[in-house]
Design an enzyme around this catalytic site. Structure first.
Site, mmCIF file in Angstrom:
data_model
loop_
_atom_site.group_PDB
_atom_site.id
_atom_site.type_symbol
_atom_site.label_atom_id
_atom_site.label_comp_id
_atom_site.label_asym_id
_atom_site.label_seq_id
_atom_site.Cartn_x
_atom_site.Cartn_y
_atom_site.Cartn_z
ATOM 1 N N GLU A 293 8.088 7.423 -17.472
ATOM 2 C CA GLU A 293 6.695 7.839 -17.605
ATOM 3 C C GLU A 293 6.114 7.428 -18.955
ATOM 4 O OE1 GLU A 293 6.037 11.925 -15.375
ATOM 5 O OE2 GLU A 293 7.977 11.921 -16.389
ATOM 6 N N LYS B 2 15.034 20.986 -13.189
ATOM 7 C CA LYS B 2 14.318 19.724 -13.336
ATOM 8 C C LYS B 2 15.097 18.653 -14.086
ATOM 9 C CE LYS B 2 10.095 19.285 -12.709
ATOM 10 N NZ LYS B 2 9.461 18.431 -11.704
ATOM 11 N N HIS C 55 0.845 -1.206 0.000
ATOM 12 C CA HIS C 55 0.000 0.000 0.000
ATOM 13 C C HIS C 55 0.885 1.263 0.000
ATOM 14 C CE1 HIS C 55 -3.414 -2.573 1.620
ATOM 15 N NE2 HIS C 55 -2.373 -3.234 2.072
ATOM 16 N N SER D 183 12.975 20.806 -18.083
ATOM 17 C CA SER D 183 11.776 21.620 -18.192
ATOM 18 C C SER D 183 12.121 22.894 -18.938
ATOM 19 C CB SER D 183 11.268 21.959 -16.789
ATOM 20 O OG SER D 183 10.480 23.120 -16.806
#
Lengths: 460, 460, 460, 460
Positions: free
Chosen positions: C291, C284, C157, C278
């Site tokens: 992803e 970044k 979890h 970015s």
């Protein structure tokens, strides 16, 4: 020249295969026009608000105007090193006007920029698709008008139910398409919200004028929450969904047409221009267009599904996963455009088999079973009783292999005394459709009124 | 008594396992209330139009009123032999009033009847869900209001981006939910069309008054094409789709909450009442509610998908396949109701970890990189140049393992002369969010205004 | 020259937009090599069986050999008029050898020909993907081996559960991938069935030798039913499914890596070569590769789904809808290839954050709650009782804000007399993992054995 | 009594609606038998390894034996407070034997326990479904055998292609089903791996003997990685997928049967016991069973899809989301069981319309176009030329509205000199099927051999 919009922070360069894998340039060139228009509005606003100096602003606007022109002419060349359409435009601009280009990306991020481009694209395509749907509706209404009185066996469960006008069935598809337009319209209104200014996710410290940008780009509203503005892809889903439902409707039309054009049904002919042959069976004329359109339904579903699954459980705000929304949406839009144009042309070429004579239809007298039951009800029977009685007559004739109309009146009277000689006039398809009275029914007068209504509505 | 609404035509009875397989009674009891109300309106209309005699009509209306009462009390008993809810109501009525019941099914078919029941159900549930969504929005707005000034690291790609107000992020979910309401509203309006009178597919030969029935049942319009009226399940898709998008939004909220409540993020705590423990690890407090809600997204997608796939390529008009729309829609609606109520309660119990101190957040100075770049831009640099410079500073500090704020001013000046001592005040989360100026940004004043806007809007 | 493999029966030519819409040539060039190899085997068989004369057969074989060569060199040019790859090869052959080419299409149809091409493609790609999976497994095993003793908080979890070896978790992915290989292998075996000779659907009147063709093309079996042979696309589904499950596994790996590389978890670093930056935030370094791979899962699902939906309810035998299987399968295969290669490279560059010290992990003593319970069980308590007692201790410490290990022994004894001073040695991550004894557990010796097993197995 | 397997750590109790929402007891009672059997094996092992004392072990075993008996008799009562089947069994046991029950849950967790239960269920159901598929195959082979010589128009694109034996087409479904069995078998073998001992995720510190437990429960292997063992749901997907493909096959069979039983095709009759009537049209006998089975395909897809989407991107190890796998799998299995039994019965009742005379079929002479082309090829023409010539003849006759066989020989000779008077014997359906020679073709002798092969194979 560093062709990335970032890079200062990186020591090493990207893995080549990954670079190719992550590049969206192949498909996001669809956005080129919107990206430039969005930048023009953005720079006008930056200049108006004195956030960037006047001279570079003017220089950028001139450069972008030229790029827009070359895009419209189809001659805009995308630098192969560009990772996305935003970089491609920046690179092209920098080549044209030099370092002034470096002012353009003030007070925005690619996160809100791509949201803007996509919404501009979405709004445009919604209008285009609505127009194309109206075109298909017109073709269907014409087909109905030309063949308004042709009667076919109305089907439920692909089994003979009762006589209906083919034109009435054709208008059913027109109704479906009308809902498709409404769905697109709703989607278009929901996405009419200008996201620029959300920047990466938190907004910007420059005193920009978002309403001005919105006005320049003809958006009705601005987005109210910067995190939502860069995280939202609902509008992609809405359009992909509306297209999926349209394709579902189209698949039903295709199924009907494929069925009606079989040797067995023989109701109509698909124009050769939308069929292909067989490499082995010289006689074949297969309804390939209808089959491929039906199959495209699966692809439009898959596009919707792909974005829904991709978005599930994504934390706020922007994640790179979201890039894949573009490919799916563009594919669905392109397929819907093609499908609408092709189907409209195909419909124009459909020829009804006038030889599909009433006598063939009337040879199946079970089509008039409801007319028989209604006959009894109008003479005072409860419907359930009338239904049961006619059911027994049907099965009796089936078992004996005889026609219902060949049963003598006294035998019919044994089942119900209400039967009289005029019952034999029931087995007539024209009478059957004319007998219908309710609004929206297959009655020829009412169907003509519907056709007129549509002609009027679609000509506006 | 023949408990089927048909059967006269059949020699043999149904296979038992098939009979059970095909029965929808388990789930379509959801429609009981709507079925009876629809029949009441239908019979009133039949009586008004003198299609059935006065006495049986009155008898039916009395009987149906009693049945409706027993349904509302939850004591209506469904005959196990009934194949669907329409038969169940008919059987109950016949038991109450005898053969007068056999008049009820005049001028309609189960095809249009089920379409009516489903649309009545749909209209009702759309309103209910919209109300529940507003309830969840209120809970979120309260949470935002209570914690309006808490700053967290704003994330993109789950990586630190820049400081944002947690309240700002919470309002992002409120925006999503607002679109969910709009989607439901649009769906509700599209399905506000009375189908009864379409009968099996062709309309009826009785001179019924469909507008009257529509008025009694509070529908705005009547359907215009009888074949479409019994073939259409768009409204099922529209609602199932709207629910799917709602669940997608919810899954993102759940993902964020699960993440924020990890030991590592430590931003907030999920109330125990919505957690469960482990049968083996005594310390565990797992966010099960959030996980199950996230997983329900998959189920809501599956329901939508199921109906879309079922409808693909179905020929007109009604096919039995269409029965399966009910199970999917009812399940999605039920899940959405549960999810909305549970989430609203859960939100009320969320406690922010006040101990999530600013110092932890500020220890990651890279969160202020954009603020540094904006600092330079405001001193006249082009954004792209400022971005590149700050990128280099970041990587320099990372490589050296030092804080940006520990770089002496002369070193910073070597990178850009624009840097001055005031740059050191940039590394401050509060200043960072206050510095944001654009509409919709994370600026605390603007966020407060948004909260006020929502409070007002939701109290109407 | 009539460039269609049919056409004699047609009066008019095809609608241009439909023609483009229906053409599969853009994507089925993937099949070029297989199509030629299949034709070579077919013509050899026809010649052997004396179904076509010797001379044209030889001429065809020479021509096809040249075409095959040009395909392999990547210089084969596809005639733009060709509607599919079969026509393209025929056109090219006819240009090379003239009318002898017209003998090639004897005793076959495009229906069985495309089934053959697809099965050859499928068999090849199954082997390729299995090899690439082994490559990714090797990279993972190396990563585990290099970092075999690093302990992390094992999660359920996403909440702290108990200490585990990171290497143990990495081997979990290796297990998943092993099942992916098995799934592909099974799919490959099921599709190892030669369909040629089924012709359009009924077989052929020529006395062909199907086993000979199968032998030439290295198929183990021939299909037993000609209608099934041209209607079957199970093998497309099987491979698309196997790829979907692989992507599901990959998405879980990506999710873990994204999580572990956040500032908050800080367990590992993703190599820069697989990240991007970015355009607005200079600091970044986003895990874009992970992803996008995670998002590709949605696309692989969509491909599977698309073919499943397309096939549903298709009557026998061939329907044009089935053409769309190719695009979906090719896309899934290509994506899986890319993903496997990229992920293997990415894994090689992952660096563990050695600084992720044991002390951070051990600061959360709740990780040792099960160890405490087991301690009590080993002293004779029933597990349920031990579990309850430790639960109370945990909540007591949580409420008081103290460490478990700071509770004096007499307080512990008040909860259970079984507690002794040696309980304090439990709060040690190394001891915790070493204490595990069961096969397959996170015990370092057992994990090392697993690594050895995999190294051996993968080197074969 | 604390009826939860956890709870010591919790201050407050669960929200009631959440508690109901999260409970899986409604559907996981399917697992009751497996759960008890698994516990019996587990306790035997614990006792053998001296991990729990002899007396409580014996007591537990006796208690579980009684519970197992009551489950088998269908009288086991589940405590309403139980949150899942594991708790329900524990509660029942504790009521029977008191505190000895608290020893049962040593060295395991619900995470590995549910994995075990599910795998035991999966293995059982795989065998059951394989058996039921064989039953359906037998019914189909019988139908083929009874009607071995009936000729129908073989269809591609639902257009007449060439004559085939109906029995040949029926055997195509048998082939599909054979692959379905193979797919299930593969799935069964892949999931034959005993997960118990993985505990929560890390294994256990007790010296358990996992191979012994595996042996008791007839598993071939034990899982090798504890994290994977509790995170893996591949076997759920594999079975749900295999069932989806089975349903896809079934949907094609249903589509064919629905089509063949229309008034227009008139090839066969669906037994009344699997049809229903209409509440309005007394004559209707609708093929509802076939339609519902076809629609169930969508539901089986949805179940697969639901689990795939739920699993995507789930971090390791167990997450509560995974609970939803059960509902989907159980529903798919139940539907497949029903579908297989119902379809087998339905097939037994199908009656062929012997009246579907050859003359109707032979009236469409285009069915013999390939036979004409083959005639020419056997006289030395290249196939492509023969195909073109016959194409022209077909279109000539179509335009003139005449039969091919009515063209005088001299006219035919004008098209090709190869034509001779024996060409007229080509227009004969029996000759056409007999002429087929290739293995797997529709030749009656070969089809009979296939029937014999299946009879033999299925009787084993």
């Amino acid at each position: 020249m560093n062709k990335k919009l970032w890079g200062g922070r990186f020591n090493s360069s990207q893995d080549e295969r990954f670079w190719k894998f992550q590049s969206s340039i192949d498909y996001d060139k669809e956005l080129a026009e919107y990206d430039v228009k969005g930048s023009i509005a953005h720079v006008k606003m930056l200049s108006k608000c004195k956030i960037i100096p006047y001279k570079p602003a003017q220089s950028i606007l001139k450069g972008l105007a030229k790029i827009l022109e070359s895009i419209k002419k189809g001659v805009f060349k995308i630098d192969k090193k560009a990772e996305d359409i935003h970089s491609a435009v920046y690179i092209a601009l920098k080549e044209k006007i030099g370092s002034a280009a470096d002012y353009m990306h003030t007070a925005r991020s690619r996160n809100d920029q791509v949201a803007l481009d996509m919404k501009m694209y979405a709004k445009d395509k919604v209008l285009l698709l609505m127009e194309l749907i109206a075109g298909l509706q017109s073709a269907l209404v014409s087909l109905a008008k030309k063949n308004v009185d042709i009667i076919i066996p109305g089907l439920t469960h692909i089994q003979h139910a009762m006589p209906v006008l083919l034109s009435h069935q054709i208008l059913a598809y027109v109704e479906m398409l009308e809902r498709d337009k409404a769905r697109l319209k709703d989607a278009g209104q929901r996405c009419d919200e200008m996201p620029l200014g959300a920047c990466a996710l938190a907004g910007t410290s420059f005193t920009i004028d978002r309403r001005y940008t919105a006005k320049l780009l003809r958006f009705s509203r601005i987005s109210q929450n910067s995190i939502d503005a860069v995280s939202d892809r609902d509008f992609v889903l809405d359009i992909a969904y509306a297209i999926s439902v349209f394709f579902m409707h189209l698949s039903r039309f295709c199924e009907d047409m494929v069925l009606f054009s079989t040797a067995e049904f023989g109701i109509l002919d698909i124009p050769e221009a939308f069929c292909t042959g067989s490499s082995i069976m010289p006689q074949k004329k297969n309804p390939d267009a209808l089959e491929l359109l039906r199959a495209s339904t699966a692809e439009s579903y898959a596009n919707l599904y792909s974005v829904m699954v991709m978005m599930k459980g994504l934390p706020l705000a922007y994640n790179r996963d979201m890039q894949l929304d573009k490919k799916a949406l563009f594919d669905s839009v392109k397929k819907a455009e093609d499908a609408l144009i092709i189907t409209a042309e195909l419909v124009k070429g459909i020829t009804l088999n006038k030889g599909y004579a009433l006598d063939r239809l009337e040879s199946d007298e079970s089509l008039f079973a409801l007319d028989m039951a209604d006959y009894l009800v109008k003479k005072g029977l409860a419907f359930k009783d009338a239904h049961d009685m006619v059911g027994k007559i049907v099965v009796h004739c089936l078992n004996k292999g005889i026609k219902i109309s060949s049963m003598p009146i006294n035998e019919l009277k044994q089942i119900s005394k209400k039967f009289d000689k005029d019952i034999y006039s029931v087995f007539n398809a024209k009478k059957s459709v004319i007998a219908k009275r309710s609004m929206g029914s297959t009655n020829p007068i009412l169907v003509r009124q519907q056709i007129d209504r549509w002609v009027k509505r679609l000509s506006n």
